[in-house]
Design a protein around this motif. Structure first.
Motif, PDB file in Angstrom:
ATOM      1  N   SER A   1     -32.667  26.689 -14.099  1.00 54.78           N
ATOM      2  CA  SER A   1     -32.917  25.335 -14.508  1.00 54.78           C
ATOM      3  C   SER A   1     -31.846  24.517 -14.435  1.00 54.78           C
ATOM      4  O   SER A   1     -30.649  24.878 -14.202  1.00 54.78           O
ATOM      5  CB  SER A   1     -33.249  25.397 -16.076  1.00 54.78           C
ATOM      6  N   PRO A   2     -31.987  23.254 -14.378  1.00 55.35           N
ATOM      7  CA  PRO A   2     -31.226  22.211 -14.334  1.00 55.35           C
ATOM      8  C   PRO A   2     -29.846  22.184 -15.349  1.00 55.35           C
ATOM      9  O   PRO A   2     -28.836  21.765 -15.031  1.00 55.35           O
ATOM     10  CB  PRO A   2     -31.920  20.680 -14.452  1.00 55.35           C
ATOM     11  N   LYS A   3     -30.403  22.793 -16.421  1.00 56.05           N
ATOM     12  CA  LYS A   3     -29.453  22.846 -17.420  1.00 56.05           C
ATOM     13  C   LYS A   3     -28.134  23.772 -16.905  1.00 56.05           C
ATOM     14  O   LYS A   3     -26.958  23.403 -16.979  1.00 56.05           O
ATOM     15  CB  LYS A   3     -29.889  23.656 -18.711  1.00 56.05           C
ATOM     16  N   VAL A   4     -28.595  24.942 -16.323  1.00 59.33           N
ATOM     17  CA  VAL A   4     -27.504  25.695 -15.879  1.00 59.33           C
ATOM     18  C   VAL A   4     -26.854  24.953 -14.753  1.00 59.33           C
ATOM     19  O   VAL A   4     -25.945  25.401 -14.379  1.00 59.33           O
ATOM     20  CB  VAL A   4     -28.256  27.336 -15.562  1.00 59.33           C
ATOM     21  N   GLN A   5     -27.700  24.437 -13.846  1.00 56.31           N
ATOM     22  CA  GLN A   5     -27.214  24.032 -12.717  1.00 56.31           C
ATOM     23  C   GLN A   5     -26.028  23.243 -12.949  1.00 56.31           C
ATOM     24  O   GLN A   5     -25.121  22.993 -12.283  1.00 56.31           O
ATOM     25  CB  GLN A   5     -28.366  23.161 -11.881  1.00 56.31           C
TER      26      GLN A   5
ATOM     27  N   GLY B   1     -17.199  33.736 -18.573  1.00 58.43           N
ATOM     28  CA  GLY B   1     -18.413  34.009 -17.795  1.00 58.43           C
ATOM     29  C   GLY B   1     -17.888  34.206 -16.378  1.00 58.43           C
ATOM     30  O   GLY B   1     -16.595  34.336 -15.967  1.00 58.43           O
ATOM     31  N   PRO B   2     -18.965  34.372 -15.367  1.00 55.73           N
ATOM     32  CA  PRO B   2     -18.424  34.719 -14.178  1.00 55.73           C
ATOM     33  C   PRO B   2     -18.148  33.594 -13.170  1.00 55.73           C
ATOM     34  O   PRO B   2     -17.354  33.790 -12.422  1.00 55.73           O
ATOM     35  CB  PRO B   2     -20.133  35.173 -13.535  1.00 55.73           C
ATOM     36  N   VAL B   3     -18.184  32.245 -13.968  1.00 56.08           N
ATOM     37  CA  VAL B   3     -17.530  31.230 -13.170  1.00 56.08           C
ATOM     38  C   VAL B   3     -15.869  31.454 -13.145  1.00 56.08           C
ATOM     39  O   VAL B   3     -15.126  30.936 -12.292  1.00 56.08           O
ATOM     40  CB  VAL B   3     -17.609  29.886 -13.620  1.00 56.08           C
ATOM     41  N   PHE B   4     -15.339  32.341 -13.882  1.00 54.11           N
ATOM     42  CA  PHE B   4     -14.030  32.409 -14.008  1.00 54.11           C
ATOM     43  C   PHE B   4     -13.439  33.400 -12.744  1.00 54.11           C
ATOM     44  O   PHE B   4     -13.064  34.683 -13.189  1.00 54.11           O
ATOM     45  CB  PHE B   4     -13.512  33.053 -15.302  1.00 54.11           C
ATOM     46  N   ALA B   5     -13.533  32.853 -11.536  1.00 55.52           N
ATOM     47  CA  ALA B   5     -13.400  33.931 -10.530  1.00 55.52           C
ATOM     48  C   ALA B   5     -13.057  33.075  -9.275  1.00 55.52           C
ATOM     49  O   ALA B   5     -13.024  31.864  -9.449  1.00 55.52           O
ATOM     50  CB  ALA B   5     -14.411  34.523  -9.896  1.00 55.52           C
ATOM     51  N   HIS B   6     -12.095  33.385  -8.524  1.00 53.89           N
ATOM     52  CA  HIS B   6     -11.591  32.717  -7.146  1.00 53.89           C
ATOM     53  C   HIS B   6     -12.746  32.232  -6.266  1.00 53.89           C
ATOM     54  O   HIS B   6     -12.803  31.360  -5.894  1.00 53.89           O
ATOM     55  CB  HIS B   6     -10.534  33.384  -6.513  1.00 53.89           C
ATOM     56  N   ILE B   7     -13.602  33.265  -6.165  1.00 54.57           N
ATOM     57  CA  ILE B   7     -14.876  33.205  -5.354  1.00 54.57           C
ATOM     58  C   ILE B   7     -16.058  33.578  -6.121  1.00 54.57           C
ATOM     59  O   ILE B   7     -16.224  34.502  -6.613  1.00 54.57           O
ATOM     60  CB  ILE B   7     -14.793  33.835  -3.938  1.00 54.57           C
ATOM     61  N   VAL B   8     -16.879  32.431  -6.297  1.00 51.54           N
ATOM     62  CA  VAL B   8     -18.184  32.813  -7.095  1.00 51.54           C
ATOM     63  C   VAL B   8     -19.504  32.587  -6.043  1.00 51.54           C
ATOM     64  O   VAL B   8     -19.583  31.502  -5.284  1.00 51.54           O
ATOM     65  CB  VAL B   8     -18.365  31.556  -7.979  1.00 51.54           C
ATOM     66  N   LEU B   9     -20.283  33.618  -5.840  1.00 53.13           N
ATOM     67  CA  LEU B   9     -21.471  33.465  -4.867  1.00 53.13           C
ATOM     68  C   LEU B   9     -22.500  33.205  -6.237  1.00 53.13           C
ATOM     69  O   LEU B   9     -22.713  34.025  -6.863  1.00 53.13           O
ATOM     70  CB  LEU B   9     -21.614  34.870  -4.363  1.00 53.13           C
ATOM     71  N   ALA B  10     -23.146  31.930  -5.920  1.00 51.71           N
ATOM     72  CA  ALA B  10     -24.096  31.460  -6.666  1.00 51.71           C
ATOM     73  C   ALA B  10     -25.401  31.641  -6.013  1.00 51.71           C
ATOM     74  O   ALA B  10     -25.660  31.000  -5.221  1.00 51.71           O
ATOM     75  CB  ALA B  10     -23.958  29.795  -7.113  1.00 51.71           C
ATOM     76  N   ASP B  11     -25.889  32.935  -6.233  1.00 53.13           N
ATOM     77  CA  ASP B  11     -27.044  33.237  -5.358  1.00 53.13           C
ATOM     78  C   ASP B  11     -28.410  32.382  -5.748  1.00 53.13           C
ATOM     79  O   ASP B  11     -28.739  32.418  -7.021  1.00 53.13           O
ATOM     80  CB  ASP B  11     -27.317  34.693  -5.443  1.00 53.13           C
ATOM     81  N   GLU B  12     -28.896  32.056  -4.934  1.00 51.45           N
ATOM     82  CA  GLU B  12     -30.415  31.321  -5.263  1.00 51.45           C
ATOM     83  C   GLU B  12     -30.101  30.354  -6.250  1.00 51.45           C
ATOM     84  O   GLU B  12     -30.918  30.470  -7.290  1.00 51.45           O
ATOM     85  CB  GLU B  12     -31.542  32.162  -5.464  1.00 51.45           C
ATOM     86  N   ILE B  13     -29.321  29.288  -5.963  1.00 53.69           N
ATOM     87  CA  ILE B  13     -28.997  28.350  -7.143  1.00 53.69           C
ATOM     88  C   ILE B  13     -30.094  27.531  -7.463  1.00 53.69           C
ATOM     89  O   ILE B  13     -30.216  27.111  -8.475  1.00 53.69           O
ATOM     90  CB  ILE B  13     -27.832  27.625  -6.782  1.00 53.69           C
ATOM     91  N   ASN B  14     -31.109  27.417  -6.656  1.00 53.51           N
ATOM     92  CA  ASN B  14     -32.206  26.282  -6.982  1.00 53.51           C
ATOM     93  C   ASN B  14     -33.171  27.093  -7.892  1.00 53.51           C
ATOM     94  O   ASN B  14     -34.224  26.371  -8.085  1.00 53.51           O
ATOM     95  CB  ASN B  14     -32.813  25.717  -5.621  1.00 53.51           C
ATOM     96  N   ARG B  15     -33.040  28.269  -8.119  1.00 52.59           N
ATOM     97  CA  ARG B  15     -34.114  29.066  -9.031  1.00 52.59           C
ATOM     98  C   ARG B  15     -33.801  28.726 -10.520  1.00 52.59           C
ATOM     99  O   ARG B  15     -34.718  29.049 -11.443  1.00 52.59           O
ATOM    100  CB  ARG B  15     -34.013  30.546  -8.651  1.00 52.59           C
TER     101      ARG B  15
ATOM    102  N   LEU C   1     -32.203  20.928  -6.166  1.00 50.07           N
ATOM    103  CA  LEU C   1     -30.783  20.331  -6.558  1.00 50.07           C
ATOM    104  C   LEU C   1     -30.662  19.042  -6.512  1.00 50.07           C
ATOM    105  O   LEU C   1     -31.505  18.471  -5.450  1.00 50.07           O
ATOM    106  CB  LEU C   1     -29.654  20.994  -5.690  1.00 50.07           C
ATOM    107  N   PRO C   2     -30.404  18.274  -7.505  1.00 45.72           N
ATOM    108  CA  PRO C   2     -30.361  16.861  -7.360  1.00 45.72           C
ATOM    109  C   PRO C   2     -29.376  16.322  -6.553  1.00 45.72           C
ATOM    110  O   PRO C   2     -28.249  17.213  -6.198  1.00 45.72           O
ATOM    111  CB  PRO C   2     -30.128  16.391  -8.817  1.00 45.72           C
ATOM    112  N   SER C   3     -29.283  15.396  -6.019  1.00 48.82           N
ATOM    113  CA  SER C   3     -28.403  14.923  -4.922  1.00 48.82           C
ATOM    114  C   SER C   3     -27.050  14.944  -5.512  1.00 48.82           C
ATOM    115  O   SER C   3     -26.047  14.948  -4.702  1.00 48.82           O
ATOM    116  CB  SER C   3     -28.964  13.515  -4.635  1.00 48.82           C
ATOM    117  N   ALA C   4     -26.860  14.437  -6.841  1.00 48.02           N
ATOM    118  CA  ALA C   4     -25.516  14.362  -7.529  1.00 48.02           C
ATOM    119  C   ALA C   4     -24.854  15.939  -7.189  1.00 48.02           C
ATOM    120  O   ALA C   4     -23.697  16.140  -6.842  1.00 48.02           O
ATOM    121  CB  ALA C   4     -25.601  14.143  -8.703  1.00 48.02           C
TER     122      ALA C   4
END
Lengths: 851, 350
Positions: free
Chosen positions: B146-150, B130-144, B192-195
């Motif tokens: 679901s918590p599952k993905v987060q 998946g896209p996390v296999f990168a050196h730099i990952v831009l996680a755009d609008e991460i709060n949009r 985002l949860p505080s954890a």
């Protein structure tokens, strides 16, 4: 600002402290001005002002709005109070007193409320205006004690009265109040302002306070204007009233110490009725010469006869002297009532009577204490008035005698002789007119150690050293009889005593019974002088009465002059009645009027009667005047308090080899009520005061009476003298520190150089008023001043690098650092105003702001 | 789901420095890395110098960044410019230089981490990363999303590894996440949860660009479209990793500085306005950040200034303040004041 950080408790605590301080200030200001209601309103106003001021200052209100609002409230309240008293509505509703109270409430409450509110709000908004708050507080404290200026210790009266009533020195109380105020201000400062800057301010405050106290110590309290206006002569509770100076000053022209006694007299006369010291001062000098006032040339006022002392002296005589005298006296007493009223011996001056009258009126106690006004007094115009007045002050202290040697007089009474009356002027005895007579009496106060012209013989006498501290001025010195040496000494307490001197006396120790059989008169006396001491009235009844008394003693003793004298004394003791209410002024010869009249009289009459009778049978005698203090009054202390009521006159006989011996008349019948016991506390307190300084600074005191006290005082004095130097030294030390910090970068080496160079730069900045704020990092500070002082960053960076970059920071570049330091100096000089830099340069503790 | 794939293969870029540049062994080399990042990103993103500094700092401190800003304020541009700076000098693995994940509510964890797919040709399953296999990952609008993905992001960010089908796969050592979230428009978001917030080293609140910078942006828009500054030297992945090691070992942290940091954290726990104080993990994460910032300011030691500058970024999103307290910043300023003062005074002591 640290406002956000202040916790709720610290706000509450500081508000409480401030409110308390403001309450005290309001009380202090309102105390003399308003009633209880006004005071209550002031206190409430102060509390409300502080709280509301604090709240308003923390709110978002603009400062102008706060000031305007406060002034509006003030105006409203003021108008209300005006309304309450100017219109009829409120008085008619509340009644006049209610309306007045309301006006007072509003007026004072509003005044204090507005003041404190404004001060608090402004101080909160503008840190520097705290000074206004402090100034207001200090002014309030100062206002209370403003009356204390010019060294008038007794003001404010409520404080000094209280202090004296619990036995404290008002000066110390005043100092304590001052210290308290300073502490309060310091507390406020600390509450206001934390950190080292507050600390340096505190140091400055303490130094200032000490400086003030030291100034008082070094300069001394200003010379008090009142001389004997010390609350000592007045009944407790009634403070001396102030009179415009110059009132009594007119009569201050008395030779020796006019300067000293000037203004204070005026105050007295208003208060201690009788104007005793007052008028006396003016006339006293005259009295010396003219003796219009009778026996009081020396300022002595005939007082009551010391019944106790007198009688015990007789006892001594009786016991040892044999029964003969006793018998004779007894026998004689019966027959000798015959004295008819005499042909008035000619012009007794009214003065004779005038003088005795005064003491007589004063005395209501027959014992050792009689009434007598302060010594120098003129014939008074209003005798009745004076009588009442003096009744109140018959026990007013006149002097304090401190005995250095333990001495118990055989007569059980101290005879403090001031003047001798030996010249018979045709009606009565007056001070000697011949230079060779009464040479044992000192002439005036000593200015250096002085011996009297004649020294009493040493037989039957012992040397008694003592110090006399005068509370009221006397025209002549007095001391225990037998004075031979006088010496001036430092006044232990100028606010209490008019002067002090040391006296050495050869006081009588020989018992009376051992005087029998001695000859009388001095063998070296010329016939003329002997005749002088035998001069008496021509009235033959004296001689007749004396002979009849002498004839009653056994023949063997009849030719012994001292036995004759004692016989006559005992007869007088038995037959005369002591009363201070006796009046013989109307008679031409008061002595004869008493002796052959109602036989009632007091010491002056008795003394004259005794001397005239003695002289008629060839016993050389004279009258001694001064004070008579019962030895019992001394108790176990070495302090003898001389009171106005102790004034006395007594007859004396010259016994060959012993000198003038007091043979006092002690009438057995006394019509005066007994006196009050002496107040021991007062005696001890006065004694304490008189001892406050060593009587003679030149000589070590013979006895260490109060060694610790003296030492403590010496130390305090030395500390006071050293204080300015210490202050100067401290200042120099501070400047030394400044200088050191300034020059040390030029020779420091290694990593330390970075620190000292940076420190020197910060010193320069602090002098110009630029300091790092609390919690500001060094880099942030450097950035803040970068626009004006770009070189600082290099120094700050290096100083921090040396500290933080691990165990081996590496040598700083010395040249670069010094260059940067001079760069900082250049830049400060270029951007900061000269006056600001000079001010900083002069500031001794500017480096405390650097940390 | 969208995936931005960088068009060019950076391996063939003329700016490759892999063979030319000496390995990074000291602070000067690390400083060179910082400079190259700076210069390149500043060419691409105007008026955001402060944020650029913070992002570089986080990259060198091995931490992740959460950007909170309004739409169109240059978040993505920044992230892309950062990715653009980097040369992947290990082209053999599956990890690429830069990936962007646009988070949406219907995104699935496998869309982020990758999944196993059956290859009909070989009749085998193979892992499609998946896209996390990168050196730099831009996680755009991460709060949009679901918590599952987060939470799928969580493991990746914390452990630098991904577990798919019960098999754990390592991510690259460099792995750096820039997440963004929109402070407005919160409807349908999953805060985002505080954890998870704790996994981010910095949370940066970007502000609007200043007027002059904005004018410059408009003026240079044309030039940037044509890859302005693309000729500036770039940084290889190895260099970044080396720089991290160098910074960690060679920037000195004095014990007093550590004390100061701990005292700040202690103060946040004592402060009555704070419900949840700074965690110990945040302190551990803060250390490399402080060191990185020291280096970026040309210092070989950490100073109080670093703590003062980074505390808000590090602790700001970790503190939970009591209701009614308007700003975490003022709380933190109060908590820092006393320890910083002590640290500052220390410099004047013998």
């Amino acid at each position: 600002m640290s406002v956000e950080k202040q916790s709720r408790t610290s706000i509450v605590v500081s508000t409480i402290v401030r409110a308390a301080a403001m309450c005290l200030g309001a009380l202090a200001l309102g105390w003399g001005v308003t009633l209880t209601e006004g005071l209550g309103a002031s206190v409430l106003g102060a509390i409300a002002g502080v709280i509301i001021g604090e709240v308003a200052a923390r709110s978002r209100l603009k400062t102008g709005a706060i000031v305007g609002g406060a002034l509006a409230v003030f105006a409203l309240c003021w108008l209300t109070s005006k309304f309450a008293t100017s219109f009829e509505l409120l008085p008619s509703l509340l009644g006049p007193s209610g309306a007045l109270t309301m006006a007072v409430l509003f007026r004072f409450g509003a005044l204090i409320f507005t003041g404190t509110l404004l001060l608090r709000a402004l101080a909160h908004r503008k840190q520097n205006l705290v000074v206004l708050e402090l100034a207001a507080l200090s002014a309030a404290v100062v206002a209370v004690f403003a009356t204390h200026r010019d060294g008038v210790l007794v003001r404010p009266l409520w404080l000094s009265d209280w202090a004296w009533s619990v036995g404290l020195e008002p000066v110390q109380v005043l100092l304590a109040v001052g210290v308290g105020s300073v502490t309060m201000l310091a507390l406020l400062l600390i509450v206001q302002n934390r950190g080292s800057r507050a600390l340096s301010a505190l140091v400055a405050l303490v130094a200032l306070g000490l400086l003030a106290i030291m100034t008082v110590n070094a300069v001394g309290l200003p010379a008090p204007t009142a001389e004997n206006d010390l609350g000592l002569l007045t009944p407790p509770g009634e403070p001396p009233r102030q009179m415009p100076p110059g009132d009594g000053g007119a009569n201050g022209g008395n030779g020796e110490d006019a300067g000293e006694s000037d203004g204070g007299r005026g105050e007295d006369s208003g208060d201690q009725e009788g104007g005793a010291a007052d008028a006396g001062e003016g006339d006293g000098g005259g009295a010396d010469g003219g003796l219009e006032g009778g026996a009081d040339g020396g300022g002595m006022e005939a007082g009551l006869d010391g019944g106790d002392g007198g009688s015990s002296s007789t006892d001594g005589g009786e016991d040892g002297g044999g029964s003969s005298a006793d018998d004779g006296g007894d026998g004689g007493s019966a027959s000798e009532t015959d004295g008819e009223s005499d042909a008035g011996s000619s012009g007794f001056e009214a003065g004779f009577e005038d003088v005795p009258v005064t003491p007589s009126s004063a005395s209501s106690d027959g014992g050792g204490e009689g009434g007598g006004p302060p010594p120098p007094r003129p014939p008074s115009e209003d005798l009745e008035n004076e009588r009442q007045q003096q009744q109140q002050q018959r026990s007013a202290p006149m002097a304090v005698v401190l005995l250095d040697d333990d001495y118990n007089p055989p007569s059980q009474a101290f005879y403090l002789r001031q003047v001798a009356l030996s010249h018979f002027n045709g009606t009565r005895l007056v001070p000697a007119t011949r230079p060779e007579a009464d040479r044992d009496i000192p002439q005036g106060y000593p200015t250096e150690p002085t011996f009297t012209a004649e020294r009493p013989p040493t037989l039957g006498r012992t040397v008694v050293h003592h110090t006399v501290a005068l509370i009221t001025e006397h025209n002549n010195p007095f001391g225990i009889e037998g004075m031979y040496r006088l010496e001036p000494t430092r006044n232990p307490n100028p606010s209490r005593f008019t002067r002090a001197y040391r006296v050495d006396s050869l006081a009588q120790t020989i018992e009376y019974r051992r005087l029998f059989g001695r000859r009388v008169g001095h063998p070296q006396w010329t016939a003329e002088l002997r005749q002088y001491y035998l001069q008496g009235p021509t009235d033959p009844r004296y001689r007749a009465l004396a002979d009849s008394i002498v004839n009653r003693i056994p023949v063997a003793r009849r030719n012994d002059p001292f036995s004759r004298a004692v016989a006559i004394k005992l007869w007088l003791d038995d037959n005369l009645i002591y009363t201070t209410r006796a009046r013989h002024a109307s008679a031409a010869d008061p002595t004869a009027d008493m002796l052959w009249g109602n036989k009632r009289g007091y010491c002056v009459h008795f003394a004259h009667a005794a001397v005239f009778l003695w002289r008629s049978v060839g016993v050389p005698s004279r009258i001694g005047t001064g004070y008579h203090v019962d030895a019992q009054n001394r108790g176990s202390s070495s302090t003898v308090i001389v009171r106005s009521g102790d004034g006395h006159a007594w007859p004396e006989v010259y016994v060959e080899g012993v000198g003038w011996v007091v043979v006092d008349i002690a009438a057995k019948r006394n019509e005066d009520p007994p006196g009050q016991p002496q107040d021991e506390d007062e005696r001890d307190r006065l004694g304490q005061m008189a001892r406050e300084q060593p009587p003679d600074p030149q000589e070590p005191p013979r006895r260490q009476q109060q060694p610790q006290r003296n030492r403590a005082q010496e130390m305090a004095r030395a500390a006071a003298a050293a204080f300015p130097w210490l202050l100067l030294l401290g200042l120099l030390a501070l400047y030394g520190v400044k200088l050191w910090r300034r020059i040390v970068p030029s020779f420091a080496k290694g990593p330390a150089l970075a620190r000292v160079a940076y420190r020197a730069a910060l010193d320069v900045l602090a002098e110009a008023g630029v300091v790092r704020e609390y919690g500001e990092t060094r880099e942030a500070f450097s950035r803040r001043v970068e626009a004006e002082i770009p070189s600082l960053a290099v120094l700050g960076h290096e100083a921090e690098r040396v500290k933080l970059s691990g165990p081996a920071p590496g040598e700083p570049d010395a040249a670069k650092l010094r260059e940067a330091l001079s760069g900082v100096r250049r830049e400060v000089a270029a951007t900061k105003k000269l006056w600001r830099r000079l001010l900083g340069l002069a500031h001794p503790t500017s480096f405390l702001d650097v940390d | 789901m969208t995936m931005d794939t960088p068009g060019a293969d950076f391996e063939n870029s003329p700016h490759i420095t892999r063979t030319l540049a000496p390995p990074i062994t000291d602070l000067n080399g690390a400083w060179g890395v910082v400079e190259r990042f700076r210069n390149r990103i500043r060419m691409a993103v105007r008026g955001r110098d402060e944020v650029i500094e913070i992002v570089i700092c986080a990259l060198l401190a091995d931490g992740h960044v959460l950007l909170e800003d309004y739409p169109g304020s240059g978040k993505t541009t920044l992230a892309k410019a950062l990715g653009d700076c980097l040369i992947d000098d290990k082209p053999d693995d599956i990890i690429v230089t830069f990936r962007r994940i646009q988070f949406t509510p219907d995104l699935l964890p496998s869309d982020v981490t990758g999944t196993t797919i059956f290859d009909p040709n070989t009749h085998k399953f193979f892992f499609r990363s998946g896209p996390v296999f990168a050196h730099i990952v831009l996680a755009d609008e991460i709060n949009r999303t679901s918590p599952k993905v987060q939470s799928a992001m969580l493991e990746a960010m914390a452990e630098k590894q991904v577990t798919v089908d019960n098999r754990t796969r390592k991510l690259d050592e460099l792995f750096f996440v820039i997440a963004t979230q929109n402070p407005l428009d919160l409807a349908g978001t999953f805060p985002l949860p505080s954890a998870q917030l704790d996994r981010f080293l910095f949370k940066i609140k970007m502000t609007h660009v200043a007027r002059d910078a904005e004018l410059e942006i408009l003026a240079s828009a044309q030039a940037r479209k044509h890859n302005a500054g693309s000729d500036l030297p770039r940084v290889t992945r190895t260099e970044v990793c080396d720089a991290r090691r160098v910074i960690e070992t060679q920037v000195h942290v004095a014990p007093q500085v550590r004390e100061c940091l701990v005292d700040v954290a202690q103060n946040t726990r004592k402060d009555p306005r704070v419900l949840q104080g700074a965690s110990t993990r945040s302190l551990v994460l803060a250390m490399p950040a402080l060191q990185a910032r020291a280096l970026m300011n040309k210092r070989n030691y950490v100073s109080g200034e670093d703590i003062a500058a980074l505390s808000t970024l590090i602790f700001g999103h970790r503190l939970e303040v009591a209701p009614g307290v308007d700003s975490v910043e003022s709380v933190l300023r109060d908590c820092m004041r006393e320890p910083l003062e002590r640290l500052s005074r220390m410099a004047m002591q013998r």
